[in-house]
Design a protein around this motif. Sequence first.
Motif, mmCIF file in Angstrom:
data_model
loop_
_atom_site.group_PDB
_atom_site.id
_atom_site.type_symbol
_atom_site.label_atom_id
_atom_site.label_comp_id
_atom_site.label_asym_id
_atom_site.label_seq_id
_atom_site.Cartn_x
_atom_site.Cartn_y
_atom_site.Cartn_z
ATOM 1 N N ILE A 11 0.837 -1.207 0.000
ATOM 2 C CA ILE A 11 0.000 0.000 0.000
ATOM 3 C C ILE A 11 0.869 1.254 0.000
ATOM 4 N N ARG A 12 1.892 1.261 0.831
ATOM 5 C CA ARG A 12 2.791 2.425 0.866
ATOM 6 C C ARG A 12 3.524 2.599 -0.465
ATOM 7 N N ARG A 13 4.003 1.488 -1.015
ATOM 8 C CA ARG A 13 4.765 1.552 -2.245
ATOM 9 C C ARG A 13 3.900 1.980 -3.424
ATOM 10 N N GLU A 14 2.685 1.429 -3.534
ATOM 11 C CA GLU A 14 1.833 1.791 -4.663
ATOM 12 C C GLU A 14 1.393 3.252 -4.576
ATOM 13 N N HIS A 15 1.260 3.754 -3.343
ATOM 14 C CA HIS A 15 0.920 5.174 -3.192
ATOM 15 C C HIS A 15 2.042 6.051 -3.743
ATOM 16 N N GLU A 16 3.269 5.711 -3.426
ATOM 17 C CA GLU A 16 4.411 6.459 -3.953
ATOM 18 C C GLU A 16 4.438 6.399 -5.484
ATOM 19 N N GLN A 17 4.166 5.218 -6.029
ATOM 20 C CA GLN A 17 4.197 5.045 -7.483
ATOM 21 C C GLN A 17 3.080 5.832 -8.164
ATOM 22 N N VAL A 18 1.899 5.831 -7.564
ATOM 23 C CA VAL A 18 0.778 6.573 -8.149
ATOM 24 C C VAL A 18 1.034 8.075 -8.101
ATOM 25 N N GLU A 19 1.568 8.559 -7.008
ATOM 26 C CA GLU A 19 1.885 9.989 -6.932
ATOM 27 C C GLU A 19 2.874 10.373 -8.048
ATOM 28 N N LYS A 20 3.826 9.508 -8.324
ATOM 29 C CA LYS A 20 4.791 9.785 -9.392
ATOM 30 C C LYS A 20 4.117 9.773 -10.759
ATOM 31 N N ILE A 21 3.239 8.797 -10.986
ATOM 32 C CA ILE A 21 2.510 8.713 -12.261
ATOM 33 C C ILE A 21 1.646 9.952 -12.457
ATOM 34 N N VAL A 22 0.975 10.382 -11.386
ATOM 35 C CA VAL A 22 0.119 11.579 -11.441
ATOM 36 C C VAL A 22 0.934 12.804 -11.838
ATOM 37 N N ARG A 23 2.069 12.969 -11.200
ATOM 38 C CA ARG A 23 2.904 14.145 -11.480
ATOM 39 C C ARG A 23 3.466 14.122 -12.898
ATOM 40 N N GLU A 24 4.018 12.979 -13.299
ATOM 41 C CA GLU A 24 4.739 12.904 -14.572
ATOM 42 C C GLU A 24 3.819 12.834 -15.789
ATOM 43 N N ASN A 25 2.546 12.469 -15.577
ATOM 44 C CA ASN A 25 1.638 12.296 -16.705
ATOM 45 C C ASN A 25 0.428 13.220 -16.658
ATOM 46 N N LYS A 26 0.486 14.207 -15.759
ATOM 47 C CA LYS A 26 -0.571 15.210 -15.653
ATOM 48 C C LYS A 26 -1.955 14.569 -15.465
ATOM 49 N N ILE A 27 -1.992 13.544 -14.627
ATOM 50 C CA ILE A 27 -3.261 12.880 -14.300
ATOM 51 C C ILE A 27 -4.134 13.839 -13.502
ATOM 52 N N GLU A 28 -5.417 13.871 -13.827
ATOM 53 C CA GLU A 28 -6.354 14.784 -13.154
ATOM 54 C C GLU A 28 -7.348 14.067 -12.243
ATOM 55 N N LEU A 29 -7.407 12.758 -12.372
ATOM 56 C CA LEU A 29 -8.382 11.985 -11.602
ATOM 57 C C LEU A 29 -7.879 10.557 -11.458
ATOM 58 N N VAL A 30 -7.986 9.989 -10.254
ATOM 59 C CA VAL A 30 -7.608 8.598 -10.002
ATOM 60 C C VAL A 30 -8.843 7.820 -9.556
ATOM 61 N N ILE A 31 -9.079 6.683 -10.198
ATOM 62 C CA ILE A 31 -10.166 5.790 -9.790
ATOM 63 C C ILE A 31 -9.545 4.442 -9.430
#
Length: 362
Positions: A86-106
């Motif tokens: 859970i901790r690791r996937e949160h870090e990975q998602v935050e990186k994906i959001v930043r680097e790919n200009k994600i506006e919404l996570v489901i």
Amino acid sequence: MKNVLVTPLDWGFGHATRCIPIIRELLKRDCTVAIAGSGTSLNLLRQEFPSLRFFEIEPYAPEYAGKRSGMVSKMMSQLPKFYRTIRREHEQVEKIVRENKIELVISDNRYGCWSREVQSIFITHQSNILMPKRFGWLAPVVRFLNNRLIRKFDRCWVPDFPGGINLTGDLNKFSTKERNFFKFIGPLSRFKATKRKRDQIYQVAIILSGPEPQRSIFEKIVKLQLSASDLKYCLVRGVINPNARTIAPDIFDYLTSARLQEVIESSKIIVARSGYSTVMDMAALRKKVIFVPTPGQTEQEYLAKRLHQAGIAFACPQHKFDLQYAMYQSQDFTGFKQFNIDSGLLSDAIDSLLEIKRLVKI
């Protein structure tokens, strides 16, 4: 266009398959959809949406007990690993959001897939996790921890009807004051019922799924009974890999959603696990089903018992499974013919969500 990241849990196929209608609705609205996940669930979505962008993130890779009695102990022993994931996937998602200009996570049941930067939605069909009787004393602690993790998100979507005849029953219990956080979006299925009447090619279709070793154990039971019968059957093994193959004319490792729907609609009765995604799929196609819950999975055992007692689907434990007897008994059950899951709730939820995002941006 909105850049949306969808993250299904990697425990079996169910979380991935019920993300399919969500992804379809987002694509209809010209959203740019990316998918993050792991294991076979990610491979399934790659086959369904080959043109989308995919990210590999930390797998949960749960290990399951070979016996029903050891399931809870086996899961509890892996809790430290799950929390690290859970901790690791949160870090990975935050990186994906930043680097790919994600506006919404489901996120479908991935507790770490939320972002501080953008609105994040959690999907679950069991906000109230049920425990086996001998572990009932743990229930308050489990519910507290589950709710604490869900509250990291901005909202929780529940794939069921908001009232009346619903599918989840006690798997969802929350107070009236929590209604603004929990939103019912109607059952989710990759299948959509049609008015086309198909010829009944098979007397029975067996659709295997779920974790090992129980998937293989049930496959052996089923194959022995099928070989001793004169039934016209189709067997879908539920094994997805790059070398997936057709073993015989009516035995398949894996089928795409479109082909699987053809098989289901061409079968008089279905034998399947009682995972909630499978329940929603059978409700969508209004089929008659025999449910055999995965041993030790309390949620599946509860759903199978609930649907059996409601007179909808015959259910029996795996160690007592007798195909001929189950097919005979199922004559007294209605199947899902009274359900209509096309409620429009999902469409409304997505429209509302995207409108909120638009207004926030303005």
